[in-house]
Write a protein that holds these residues in place. Structure first.
Motif, mmCIF file in Angstrom:
data_model
loop_
_atom_site.group_PDB
_atom_site.id
_atom_site.type_symbol
_atom_site.label_atom_id
_atom_site.label_comp_id
_atom_site.label_asym_id
_atom_site.label_seq_id
_atom_site.Cartn_x
_atom_site.Cartn_y
_atom_site.Cartn_z
ATOM 1 N N GLU A 39 -22.521 -0.422 64.310
ATOM 2 C CA GLU A 39 -22.331 -0.857 65.505
ATOM 3 C C GLU A 39 -20.805 -0.154 65.815
ATOM 4 O OE1 GLU A 39 -22.690 -4.917 67.468
ATOM 5 O OE2 GLU A 39 -23.272 -5.294 65.244
ATOM 6 N N VAL A 40 -20.579 0.187 67.111
ATOM 7 C CA VAL A 40 -19.456 0.754 67.316
ATOM 8 C C VAL A 40 -18.931 0.187 68.453
ATOM 9 C CG1 VAL A 40 -18.459 3.133 68.575
ATOM 10 C CG2 VAL A 40 -20.242 3.250 66.758
ATOM 11 N N ASP A 41 -17.386 -0.119 68.452
ATOM 12 C CA ASP A 41 -16.798 -0.561 69.554
ATOM 13 C C ASP A 41 -16.740 0.144 70.901
ATOM 14 O OD1 ASP A 41 -14.078 -0.759 71.154
ATOM 15 O OD2 ASP A 41 -14.106 -2.872 69.932
ATOM 16 N N SER A 42 -17.215 -0.415 71.936
ATOM 17 C CA SER A 42 -17.358 0.201 73.183
ATOM 18 C C SER A 42 -16.195 0.853 73.808
ATOM 19 C CB SER A 42 -18.187 -0.488 74.247
ATOM 20 O OG SER A 42 -17.341 -1.478 74.609
ATOM 21 N N GLU A 43 -14.952 0.532 73.443
ATOM 22 C CA GLU A 43 -13.703 0.747 73.921
ATOM 23 C C GLU A 43 -13.084 1.896 73.239
ATOM 24 O OE1 GLU A 43 -10.849 -2.377 75.123
ATOM 25 O OE2 GLU A 43 -12.566 -3.631 75.928
ATOM 26 N N THR A 44 -13.046 1.959 71.909
ATOM 27 C CA THR A 44 -12.476 2.633 70.979
ATOM 28 C C THR A 44 -13.383 3.630 70.543
ATOM 29 O OG1 THR A 44 -12.656 1.319 68.883
ATOM 30 C CG2 THR A 44 -10.808 0.742 70.327
ATOM 31 N N GLY A 45 -14.722 3.374 70.384
ATOM 32 C CA GLY A 45 -15.584 4.422 69.858
ATOM 33 C C GLY A 45 -15.476 4.180 68.214
ATOM 34 N N GLN A 46 -14.810 3.327 67.824
ATOM 35 C CA GLN A 46 -14.599 3.265 66.202
ATOM 36 C C GLN A 46 -15.478 2.165 65.757
ATOM 37 O OE1 GLN A 46 -12.383 5.115 64.469
ATOM 38 N NE2 GLN A 46 -12.139 6.077 66.456
ATOM 39 N N PRO A 47 -16.143 2.322 64.358
ATOM 40 C CA PRO A 47 -17.093 1.580 63.934
ATOM 41 C C PRO A 47 -16.612 0.104 63.791
ATOM 42 C CG PRO A 47 -16.890 3.467 62.497
ATOM 43 C CD PRO A 47 -15.796 3.581 63.659
ATOM 44 N N ILE A 48 -17.295 -0.951 64.213
ATOM 45 C CA ILE A 48 -16.961 -2.275 64.089
ATOM 46 C C ILE A 48 -17.131 -2.541 62.454
ATOM 47 C CG2 ILE A 48 -17.387 -4.548 64.428
ATOM 48 C CD1 ILE A 48 -18.455 -3.634 67.386
ATOM 49 N N ASP A 49 -17.952 -2.259 61.891
ATOM 50 C CA ASP A 49 -18.196 -2.414 60.267
ATOM 51 C C ASP A 49 -18.803 -1.028 59.927
ATOM 52 O OD1 ASP A 49 -18.875 -3.014 57.902
ATOM 53 O OD2 ASP A 49 -20.070 -4.780 58.382
ATOM 54 N N PRO A 50 -17.925 -0.567 58.984
ATOM 55 C CA PRO A 50 -18.325 1.033 58.615
ATOM 56 C C PRO A 50 -19.905 1.056 58.108
ATOM 57 C CG PRO A 50 -16.497 0.259 57.715
ATOM 58 C CD PRO A 50 -16.650 -0.679 58.493
#
Length: 173
Positions: A39-50
């Motif tokens: 899952e990726v944070d829609s704002e930052t594009g960073q993984p929520i949980d890698p």
């Protein structure tokens, strides 16, 4: 992207409710369930949980649901009982499609599983012999392996659901 097939176990006690409101019993992201996506944070594009999320118990038939419809259907007579596993079509709209939801209770799962166990590689060969339009290009062996892989997954999943006396809910979409 394409239209895909996803099925999940459903306690038999929930079948009546799932038939009334199937969306409430489906995963919010079945493709991520099937592929174990991150899952990726829609704002930052960073993984929520890698870490990829664990795959829940489910049957994922990818786009092979259509071939299985042809395999379980019968041009010359009634459909096999196993057709109930993949029965349905999406509703096309100008903006895409509306998914089709199906629900089977435990008795229906058992009947489908029994019939599904009788489907063999010879049935797949018969399907492919009579319908060259079913496979892409000249790769008959590849199409045969593709269908057999997903047929085997379906047989295993329904056998497991039968042992647990579970229903199931599925989505084509």
């Amino acid at each position: 992207m394409g239209i895909r097939y996803y099925a999940y176990p459903l306690p038999d006690s929930q079948v009546r409710f799932a038939r009334l409101e199937p969306e409430a019993f489906m995963s919010r992201d079945p493709l991520a369930d099937a592929w174990g996506l991150i899952e990726v944070d829609s704002e930052t594009g960073q993984p929520i949980d890698p870490e990829p999320r664990p795959q829940p118990e489910m049957l994922y038939l990818d786009k092979c649901w259509r071939e299985l419809q042809w395999l379980f259907g019968d041009e010359d007579g009634p459909f096999r009982r196993s057709f109930d596993l993949v029965r349905g079509e999406v509703t096309m709209t100008p903006c895409g499609w509306i998914p089709y939801f199906g629900v089977l209770d435990a008795d229906e799962v058992r009947a489908v599983a029994q019939n599904l166990a009788e489907v063999t590689a010879a049935d797949v060969d018969h399907l492919l012999e009579g319908h060259a339009e079913l496979y892409r290009g000249d790769d008959v062996d590849g199409e045969r392996r593709y269908i057999l892989e997903f047929l085997g997954r379906a047989q295993q999943f329904l056998a497991s659901m039968t042992k647990r006396r579970s229903g199931l809910i599925y989505m084509i979409g």
